[in-house]
Design an enzyme around this catalytic site. Structure first.
Site, PDB file in Angstrom:
ATOM      1  N   LYS A   1       2.114   2.864  -2.588  1.00 44.09           N
ATOM      2  CA  LYS A   1       3.146   2.886  -3.630  1.00 44.09           C
ATOM      3  C   LYS A   1       2.570   3.168  -5.011  1.00 44.09           C
ATOM      4  CE  LYS A   1       5.959  -0.278  -0.980  1.00 44.09           C
ATOM      5  NZ  LYS A   1       6.785  -1.468  -0.946  1.00 44.09           N
TER       6      LYS A   1
ATOM      7  N   LEU B   1      -8.686   7.278  -3.207  1.00 43.38           N
ATOM      8  CA  LEU B   1      -8.145   6.469  -4.299  1.00 43.38           C
ATOM      9  C   LEU B   1      -9.148   6.379  -5.441  1.00 43.38           C
ATOM     10  CD1 LEU B   1      -6.161   4.450  -5.623  1.00 43.38           C
ATOM     11  CD2 LEU B   1      -7.302   2.656  -4.282  1.00 43.38           C
ATOM     12  N   TYR B   2     -10.401   6.056  -5.120  1.00 41.88           N
ATOM     13  CA  TYR B   2     -11.424   5.928  -6.156  1.00 41.88           C
ATOM     14  C   TYR B   2     -11.639   7.252  -6.889  1.00 41.88           C
ATOM     15  CZ  TYR B   2     -12.539   1.411  -4.025  1.00 41.88           C
ATOM     16  OH  TYR B   2     -12.476   0.131  -3.540  1.00 41.88           O
TER      17      TYR B   2
ATOM     18  N   GLN C   1       0.837  -1.200   0.000  1.00 43.43           N
ATOM     19  CA  GLN C   1       0.000   0.000   0.000  1.00 43.43           C
ATOM     20  C   GLN C   1       0.874   1.252   0.000  1.00 43.43           C
ATOM     21  OE1 GLN C   1      -3.135   0.039   2.968  1.00 43.43           O
ATOM     22  NE2 GLN C   1      -3.592  -2.132   2.612  1.00 43.43           N
TER      23      GLN C   1
ATOM     24  N   LEU D   1       0.392   1.362  -6.533  1.00 38.52           N
ATOM     25  CA  LEU D   1       0.046   0.116  -7.217  1.00 38.52           C
ATOM     26  C   LEU D   1      -1.462  -0.108  -7.259  1.00 38.52           C
ATOM     27  CD1 LEU D   1       2.867  -2.088  -5.664  1.00 38.52           C
ATOM     28  CD2 LEU D   1       2.830  -1.019  -7.930  1.00 38.52           C
ATOM     29  N   GLY D   2      -2.154   0.319  -6.217  1.00 39.35           N
ATOM     30  CA  GLY D   2      -3.607   0.171  -6.182  1.00 39.35           C
ATOM     31  C   GLY D   2      -4.273   0.952  -7.300  1.00 39.35           C
ATOM     32  N   LYS D   3      -3.807   2.153  -7.530  1.00 41.53           N
ATOM     33  CA  LYS D   3      -4.349   2.986  -8.610  1.00 41.53           C
ATOM     34  C   LYS D   3      -4.105   2.321  -9.962  1.00 41.53           C
ATOM     35  CE  LYS D   3      -4.248   7.719 -10.318  1.00 41.53           C
ATOM     36  NZ  LYS D   3      -3.765   9.091 -10.056  1.00 41.53           N
TER      37      LYS D   3
END
Length: 145
Positions: A85, A122-123, A83, A87-89
């Site tokens: 970094k 994030l969303y 988390q 990467l989630g996006k």
């Protein structure tokens, strides 16, 4: 290679079920094993392991929600070690491409707990906007793909 979304298989399901979130996120994120079972029992849900190159970093469950007929990102998590970094996006953007291929240019949905500001931010960073509707006690968000 970058971010890859791979099927849950007999080779990776256990490692996927062992991914962890931070302690304060545990009540917000459903266990991955639960979501994997959902994807096996109902044809309308698709489970994907999220990899960065060859490293398993997260999990997502998406599909068509039965009651509303909305295509939705139902479950989503990135392991606590990965988390923060970006990467989630990248994984969500990769999911958008997959959803467009599978379902076309549609409205795509997700929900975020009102207490989970990190997920909401994030969303929003990938284009989701709040609809003003509450679904499952969470804020419903949508994006036109």
């Amino acid at each position: 290679m970058g971010i890859l979304l791979k099927e849950v298989t007999k080779e990776n399901w256990y490692d996927c079920s062992c991914l962890e979130v931070f302690k304060e996120q545990e009540g917000i994120v459903a266990p991955n094993w639960n979501s994997i079972i959902v994807s096996l029992l109902w044809d309308n849900w698709n489970a994907k392991c999220i990899y960065e190159d060859d490293t398993l970093i997260g999990f997502m469950l998406y599909g068509v929600e039965e009651d509303t007929n909305r295509t939705i990102l139902l479950r989503y998590m990135i392991d606590k070690e990965y988390q923060g970094k970006g990467l989630g996006k990248k994984a969500i953007l990769k999911l958008f491409d997959l959803v467009k291929t599978e379902y076309g240019n549609i409205k795509f949905y997700t929900t975020a707990s009102p207490t989970n500001m990190v997920a909401e931010k994030l969303y929003e960073s990938v284009g989701f906007k709040k609809t003003g509707e509450i679904m499952w006690d969470e804020n419903l968000m949508e994006i036109q793909l």
